[in-house]
Structure formats: C-alpha cells, structure tokens
Design an enzyme around this catalytic site. Structure first.
Site, PDB file in Angstrom:
ATOM      1  N   CYS A   1      -5.774 -27.615   4.857  1.00 32.95           N
ATOM      2  CA  CYS A   1      -4.572 -26.912   5.582  1.00 32.95           C
ATOM      3  C   CYS A   1      -4.002 -27.906   6.383  1.00 32.95           C
ATOM      4  CB  CYS A   1      -5.128 -25.867   6.543  1.00 32.95           C
ATOM      5  SG  CYS A   1      -5.821 -26.212   7.993  1.00 32.95           S
TER       6      CYS A   1
ATOM      7  N   CYS B   1      -5.799 -28.928   9.856  1.00 34.27           N
ATOM      8  CA  CYS B   1      -6.766 -29.916   9.736  1.00 34.27           C
ATOM      9  C   CYS B   1      -6.150 -31.288   9.248  1.00 34.27           C
ATOM     10  CB  CYS B   1      -7.836 -29.269   8.822  1.00 34.27           C
ATOM     11  SG  CYS B   1      -8.669 -27.986   9.471  1.00 34.27           S
TER      12      CYS B   1
ATOM     13  N   ASP C   1       0.835  -1.126   0.092  1.00 32.06           N
ATOM     14  CA  ASP C   1       0.019   0.243  -0.037  1.00 32.06           C
ATOM     15  C   ASP C   1       0.958   1.086   0.026  1.00 32.06           C
ATOM     16  OD1 ASP C   1       0.945   0.038   2.467  1.00 32.06           O
ATOM     17  OD2 ASP C   1      -0.705   0.253   3.594  1.00 32.06           O
TER      18      ASP C   1
ATOM     19  N   ASP D   1      -7.711  -7.588   0.232  1.00 31.84           N
ATOM     20  CA  ASP D   1      -6.990  -7.881   1.181  1.00 31.84           C
ATOM     21  C   ASP D   1      -7.571  -7.393   2.581  1.00 31.84           C
ATOM     22  OD1 ASP D   1      -6.793  -4.766   0.671  1.00 31.84           O
ATOM     23  OD2 ASP D   1      -5.632  -4.981   2.645  1.00 31.84           O
TER      24      ASP D   1
ATOM     25  N   CYS E   1     -11.038 -29.856   4.858  1.00 30.10           N
ATOM     26  CA  CYS E   1      -9.861 -28.610   4.738  1.00 30.10           C
ATOM     27  C   CYS E   1      -8.587 -29.351   4.405  1.00 30.10           C
ATOM     28  CB  CYS E   1      -9.744 -27.884   5.933  1.00 30.10           C
ATOM     29  SG  CYS E   1      -8.679 -26.368   6.061  1.00 30.10           S
TER      30      CYS E   1
ATOM     31  N   HIS F   1      -4.809 -22.439   8.957  1.00 26.71           N
ATOM     32  CA  HIS F   1      -6.381 -22.781   8.448  1.00 26.71           C
ATOM     33  C   HIS F   1      -7.108 -21.665   7.778  1.00 26.71           C
ATOM     34  CE1 HIS F   1     -10.199 -24.459   8.387  1.00 26.71           C
ATOM     35  NE2 HIS F   1     -10.499 -23.335   8.907  1.00 26.71           N
TER      36      HIS F   1
END
Lengths: 470, 420
Positions: free
Chosen positions: B313, B316, B94, B273, B311, B342
C-alpha cells in the site's frame, strides 16, 4: 552540519517589490529552490492537513512546508534553554529563533516591551552560540522580528541585531561580529501585531482552527486589509537598517490583498498559506487571479454581483469575492469543475494512477484513462455529507490557485521594462475588483460549523443533550 | 448481452471455494473479493484515483443515503453515480432497507413498502420495492439489491417468517419493475436470501428464490452479521452457499473481518462488504497478517518501521512509520486516510491471496498459514475451526495443545490506549 541558504534578488529594492530565488543547500548536497514572491504551506503535527503523502507530492503548489515544533513535541511547552538541542534533533532546513512574544492581552507596558526585545536577542545568541566544542553556529536561522507594535522597540531589536558584539557576547557566537551575520532571514508574525492593533485577540480568528461550537452566532464582516498599512509600516521599521539581501517571511496574512500590499510596500518575499488552507477547511474554493483577467478589470465595486448575492450576509458587496462557498445550495446542480483553468490539482486535473496494486495473478490492473475533474456539485455533496475528501480536493485546488497567483506576481515583476507605475496600477486594480472583506469567510465558517455540529464528532452526545433539554 | 457474466476459473479441491471472473458494465472484478463501502459516494477521505490505485474494482454506495443526498435528480443530471463521484469501475448499491431499520426509529413495514419519516422534513415517506429500484436506476449501479424486509438477526418468532415471505414477494416486484425499465442490459439485480437464524425458513426462502434464478443475476445472503453467535452465522452461510446455484455469484452482506472473509470464501461465498476496515482505520487500528494493530498504543511511538514492511500500500511503501502514524492518528484526517488505504489494501491482499491459492490448488494451505499467523499466539476461534472442518480443512491438524478461543473470538489490540 546545517543547510545553507542563498538568496538571490533578481530585481527589487529594500522597501518595494522584489523578485528572487531562495536556494537551500542541504549537507547531503540536495538543493531546493523557491521562487519569490512565493508561499510556504502550513502543517499540523507535521502533515499538510487533508493531504496524504502521495497527494501532497502530486500537488505541485506544495514546495516548502512550515512545521511548528509544538505540534511535534507534545509533552510540554518548549523552553528556551533547550531550543538549540530541540532544533538539532528536528534537523529542519530552516530553524526559527525563539522570540519572546507577550501572550497576555495588549496593551503592554514599556517595561514588558524592553524585556521582550532583550530576551529575544538573548535567545537568538543562544541559538547561534559556538563557544563549546560540540557547536558550530547554525547557518539556517530565521529570526522572528520582535518589538510588537512599538516602532521604537522594533528599531531597537533591529539595532540589537546589527550592533557589533563585544566581550562575553562576542565570545559566545565567535566568529560572528554581529548577531545579524548569523541570521539567514527575517520573519514576521502578523497575528499578535494585528491583535494588539485591533485591541481584539479574536480578530482574524476565522483563520484558526476554532471548534465549530465556538463560531459566533453573528459574524460581522471586517476589512481584511484594515491593519495592513500599519503592519507594513512595522515591517519596514524592522527592516530599514537591515541588509536587503536576506529573505523576509510573513506569517498569518489575511489574503491576497494583504500579500500584494506587503510585496509592494514592504518588500516581503515569502508568505504563509494558512488562510488559503483554512478556506479549504470551511468549504471555500478560491477563485482569483493576478493580474486581474480582462473580463473583470472593469468591475465596479458594489455592483451587486449575482454570484455573490448569496454570500454577502447582508453586507454590501465591495467587489468580486476571492472565492466561492461550496456549501451554498446553488452548487447542488453545478457540474462545472472548480475552475476553467487546468490547474495541476487533484480536484481539477485528477491523474489516473501510474500503477495499480495487483492482488492476484488474474487481476487485470485496468485503469480508467484521463479522469474528469471533480464537479462543484460533487464537492458540495461531500461537504454536506461531512466527507473528508471534500477538504482534500479543495485544498489541492486552493493551493494551486495561490501558486498561480504568485506566478502571476513574479511574471509581472520580471517582465521586461515593467515600472513602478504598472505594478502599482495592477495592484490597485486587484484591490478594486476583488472584495477585501471577510464576508466569504464569515458565511462559509457558519455553514461549516452547522454541518460540523450536525454530523461531526460528538454528534450523538449533542443530540442526546438536545433531547434532554426538550 | 446480459449485464453480468460470471466465469468460474477454478474451484478448490477440498473446500467449496471458487475463483471467478465477474464482468460487469464497468469492467472485470476477480472473485472472491471484498467490497469497500463508500456510503455517501466517497470512500472516506480518499479520491477515486487513490481507491483505484489500490487495485480495487468494486465498491458499494448506499441507496438510502444517496437518495437523501444528493438525491436522484442530481444523480440523473450528473449521468449516474459513477460519473458523479468519478469512479470508473464497478459499483454495487444496497436497497436502502437495512438503513431504514438501523437508522430510522419510526420505520413501519407494510406490504406496500417501508413507511418512514423523512429525516429532512419529518414527513411520512414510503419506500416501495419499485421506488428502491427506481432510485438504484438513477444511481446506475452495476449491481442493485432487491428491497428486502430486514429484521434484526436476533429477532425470533413469527416476524422472521413474515419478513422472509415478504422479501420473496418484494423480490418479484423488484424483478417486474427492473425488467420493464429497459435497463437489464446495463444493470443487474441480486436477490437477498432471508429467514433469520432458522434453517427451515432459510430453506423455504432459498427454494422460492432459486425458482427465480433466470430473472436475477446473483444472490446475497442477508439478515446476518447482526450480533448472532458466530457458530450460528457460519452454519447459515454454509446452508445458503450449498444450495444456491453454482453459476451465480454469491454475496454475504456485512462481513469484513479477515477470518470471516476467509471462512465465507471457503464455504463458497464470492463477495462481501463491510465498513469495518475503513471505520477501524479512523479509530487508529491497522489490519495486518499478524492481527489488528492499535496505533494509539504508546509502544508504537518509537517504532520507526511501516505498519507492515511487506505491504504494497502507498502508506507502507511510502515509508510512513508507525511512530508517525501514532503521532497523528485520530487527530489528523491524514492519518485516517493513510490507515484506510492500508486497511483496504490488506483486505484486498487477503482475498487476492485466496484467489491465487484456489487457482494453484493450495487454498487449504493458505488457510492454515493465515490462521496460524493471525491467531497462532492468541488462539484459534472455535467457530472458525468448526466452520473450516465442515469443508474439510482442520486448522488444528498436527497442532497438539493449540489454544482455542470459545465464542466469537475476535482478537483486538485495544487493551490500553494511553499515550506515552
């Protein structure tokens, strides 16, 4: 069903350095080994602080962990009568018998001392009992060696372990003839012993997770080996009448100097790593080797080492520090990795992920190849910006340094034709070259506390309070 | 060769959603995508390799923060922020304008730039558009944002018009400075559409900025997500997305709730974002397709299953249970790391699912399925229903008596945090 423990001493003796393999066989057939001398990683609430599961798996240095029961069982303080059922519920590979360690400030009366020894023996036999149908006695019990700093009391406790049991006491743990037969290893917690010896419960507190606002304004450097000789004596007293073929674990040691001394003079096999883990909490990257590398062997104490100049807090530097404080602004522009050695740590040798999650059919799943080591400048930045990643990276590094240190120890102990003289000399060189004072930890703890108070939890409330005051 | 190539692969037959491939100097990012925020050059608690393993290819750094620490000198010595933090994929920064207003009480905006007191020395410091770009050059982000004159989205009156007009003038100065730097082949500049909640001002800003189309690589929709009514929010997003050129990526700033992301995607937004998924993870909230899950709640103490069994990830898949997370959440940093991984995976799954659905021509079904799962029990936020109706998807079609929640309608499992 319990794990069984086999300890093979490859070399060594009752009261001197030993080299061995501690093997643990789980009821399901899994076999775990740790080579000794070696270390056990401490945990908090069942996790190695800062390391996610994957990072923990990737850190080769983390082999055995020590989970404290209190941190898993948050409701109340555990009480001795339930210890057996608690330990069965947790189903650990190794369980510690409860010990009655006085938590009131020292000194302790003779009566208290006797009580502590008797109670600890009673609690051990309670854990080992086999006199009801649902119990067979566990085979994976380490006992905390009681007796405090009184040699007589320690000897009495050891005697209690090896004395033949009769009558009711024998029935309780049948077929064991002595309590010691049911013990797989001996453990020693140096923290309460050190506190009693020094008369100061705060000695060594830098290794505890004390809140930032409790880090004192002024911290005087102290000798990390100040009580090591006395502690080694106490350990020896406990062990003198006990079989040498059982592993010995020491908790709450202060660093490599103390570890080497306890290996050399008390034959300790396993050590905790809490001090090295705490170092990662407060921004220290450990940096020491055993045997001492060639370029440092001629180091003469108090030479005013340049690197250490900023670290010693006015105290005379007694040697090369065992690490460096990455809060120090000298690292802001230092793009070197934490160490030249290609340790298998996430900080020094990050590994590109073997698989990448694909979220759609057009995801490329590209990974960059061979990532570069993280620089001191980056970790310095993460520390000053209060980013958690700093501690994860430092911890994998510190544990790797410690792992390499123990490897060095084992290699030396196992090298053909090595004699007492050589080992003694190497340990002496280490003690001479590396600083055994707490300076590094003192300075780093202060830097950590400063950033923690400025940027950590509760910051807004503290700022408000300050504003109101002014 | 321009530093950004934007290739639209498919557009939704019903909504304004599109799937695209954005090629930047540090690789390809498939859009629409959510961009996690690494304010201080680190996704909180994670190593870049961990972030990479989640299938994330574009993250954010904050210019304001990196300028304070480590500073441009260190970044230049390191060879840019990518090398400094060990991130090999794409990076967006930014401009620092938003933080000047949100973090510094004493910022004064002048035509020259933003005057603020240095948090280190207290000395008056000026951030000009040129200086912002110069800092972003030192960072080396694949996408840089123009310095804009940021006012709170709740501001009304002439200040909004002034900020909009000044943002256009500052865009020109950013463009000039960037083009003269010789870095246009390695870094891209995005414009930020301002104009508050006033459609007329937005329109003027869009007109001005679209005139500069050939000198910017993409457009952001700024000045939103600041507490305005959601029903106003989506209308402004739609107005901007409708008017912005189709052949440039569109980035809606500060958006991170799953429902917001999907509504924005349906309106034609490509990127978004927010710190929400990472921040909420540290507070113990795991995001799931059934809605957010507050792991601090006592009921999770005995749930020996992962947050979401489907999931992918590491948390998990690695079998970490809700019970274990409940035990350590907000107490151990490891819990923050585990839930952060996650949540970032969840965000990426939501957007990845949208990409596939748009490609396969099933995006409206995807929206139905998502909103049914996420809000079916608690009620559909009215603003989402309105927003999606505007692009031809009626969430309530065939659902007689479906519950509708007025207002901003976020649904949180925050009711009680008492531990068992």
């Amino acid at each position: 069903m319990y794990s069984t423990i086999a300890f093979t001493l490859e070399s060594g003796k009752q009261h001197g350095y030993r080299r061995g393999i501690l093997q643990l066989k789980r009821p399901d057939g899994t076999v775990l080994e740790v080579k000794t001398p070696g270390f056990v990683t401490a945990t908090s609430r069942g996790v190695v602080s800062h390391l996610t599961q994957r990072l923990c798996e990737q850190t080769e240095a983390v082999r055995w962990i020590h989970a404290t029961f209190e941190s898993l069982y948050v409701a109340t303080r555990p009480f001795p009568a339930s210890w057996r059922s608690y330990s069965q519920a947790c189903d650990p590979d190794i369980v510690f018998a409860l010990t009655d360690t006085p938590f009131t400030p020292p000194p302790f009366s003779q009566k208290r001392s006797v009580k502590s020894v008797e109670r600890s023996l009673a609690w051990l036999s309670d854990l080992l009992r086999s006199d009801t149908s649902e119990y067979t006695h566990p085979t994976n019990v380490f006992v905390q060696m009681a007796g405090g700093v009184e040699h007589d009391a320690r000897a009495a406790f050891a005697d209690g372990l090896t004395s033949r049991l009769y009558d009711k006491e024998a029935d309780m743990v049948r077929p064991l003839q002595t309590l010691d037969e049911g013990v797989a290893g001996y453990s020693f917690d140096l923290a309460p012993l050190r506190a009693t010896l020094s008369g100061d419960r705060l000695t060594g507190r830098l290794y505890d997770k004390i809140p930032a606002h409790l880090v004192p304004e002024v911290l005087h450097p102290w000798d990390l080996t100040q009580y090591t000789g006395d502690l080694a004596d106490l350990v020896r007293t406990s062990l003198s009448a006990l079989p040498e073929q059982k592993p010995r674990l020491v908790n709450s040691c202060t660093g490599p100097h103390e570890i080497l001394q306890l290996i050399q003079s008390a034959g300790v096999d396993l050590f905790d790593a809490a001090w090295a883990q705490r170092a990662a909490d407060i921004g220290i990257a450990l940096d020491f080797q055993f045997p001492v590398p060639q370029q440092y062997r001629d180091h003469v104490a108090a030479s005013g080492d340049d690197d250490a100049a900023g670290e010693n807090d006015g105290a005379r530097q007694a040697g090369i520090p065992i690490g460096y404080n990455l809060y120090n602004f000298q690292y802001a522009h230092d793009f070197r990795p934490l160490t030249d050695h290609p340790f298998p740590s996430a900080a020094r040798s990050p590994v590109a992920p073997s698989t990448v999650i694909l979220h759609s059919s057009i995801d490329s799943g590209e990974v960059g190849e061979s990532p570069s080591p993280f620089s001191r400048a980056y970790i310095h930045h993460l520390l000053h910006t209060h980013e958690m990643s700093a501690h994860a990276l430092l911890l994998t590094h510190n544990l790797s340094v410690l792992d390499a240190f123990f490897n060095g120890v084992r290699e030396l102990l196992g090298s053909p034709g090595v004699c007492d003289q050589v080992i003694g000399d190497e340990i002496a060189i280490f003690s001479r070259v590396y600083d055994a004072s707490s300076s590094l930890f003192n300075v780093s703890a202060k830097c950590w506390a400063e950033v923690e108070l400025a940027r950590g939890k509760g910051r807004l409330a503290r700022e408000k309070a300050k504003e109101l005051l002014s | 060769m321009p530093a950004l190539q934007f290739e639209i692969l498919a557009t939704c037959h019903t909504t304004k959603a599109r799937v695209s491939r954005m090629t930047l100097p540090h690789g390809v990012t498939a859009l629409p995508a959510f961009m996690p925020v690494a304010t201080q050059a680190a996704i909180k608690g994670l190593t870049p390799q961990q972030v990479e393993s989640l299938g994330i290819t574009l993250i954010l750094n904050n210019t304001y923060h990196l300028n304070l620490r480590p500073g441009t000198k260190v970044l230049q010595e390191a060879g840019g922020a990518h090398k400094f933090q060990g991130w090999r994929h794409n990076l967006l920064t930014d401009s620092g304008g938003f933080q000047l207003v949100s973090l510094s009480k004493f910022t004064k905006i002048t035509e020259e730039g933003a005057l603020f007191s240095s948090p280190f020395t207290g000395e008056p410091t000026m951030l000009t558009p040129e200086e912002s770009i110069s800092i972003q050059h030192a960072i080396g982000a694949d996408i840089m944002m123009q310095l804009d004159d940021v006012v709170s989205s709740l501001t009304t009156g002439p200040r909004v018009a002034e900020a909009m007009a000044r943002s256009v003038r500052w865009l020109d100065r950013c463009i000039e400075y960037h083009e003269k730097s010789g870095r246009t082949d390695v870094q891209n500049l995005f414009a930020i559409v301002q104009g508050g909640l006033d459609p007329e001002l937005r329109n003027q800003c869009l007109d001005e900025m679209i005139q500069r189309k050939d000198r910017v690589a993409g457009y952001a929709i700024g000045g939103l997500s600041g507490g305005e009514a959601k029903d106003t929010f989506w209308r402004i997003v739609k107005q901007c997305a409708d008017k912005l050129p189709a052949d440039k990526p569109r980035y809606c700033m500060g958006v991170g709730f799953a429902e917001d992301l999907l509504v924005c995607a349906a309106l034609g937004v490509d990127m978004a974002d927010c710190v929400f998924p990472t921040r909420t993870a540290r507070f113990g909230v795991a995001l799931t397709f059934k809605g957010p899950m507050n792991l601090k709640l006592g009921k999770h103490a005995t749930e020996f299953v992962p947050i979401d069994e489907n999931c992918p990830c590491p948390t998990c898949k690695g079998g970490t249970t809700r019970a274990m997370l409940h035990h350590i959440v907000t107490l151990e940093t490891v819990a923050a790391h585990a839930v952060t991984m996650h949540n970032l995976t969840f965000q990426a799954q939501v957007m990845g699912g949208a990409r596939d659905a748009i490609l396969q021509g099933t995006f409206p079904d995807y929206l139905h399925k998502f909103f049914d799962n996420y809000f079916g029990d608690a009620g559909y936020p009215e603003w989402c229903v309105n927003a999606l109706r505007s692009v031809g998807v009626d969430l309530l079609a065939g659902k007689e008596g479906a519950k509708i929640v007025q207002g901003d309608g976020a649904r949180w499992e925050y009711s009680t945090t008492k531990r068992k």
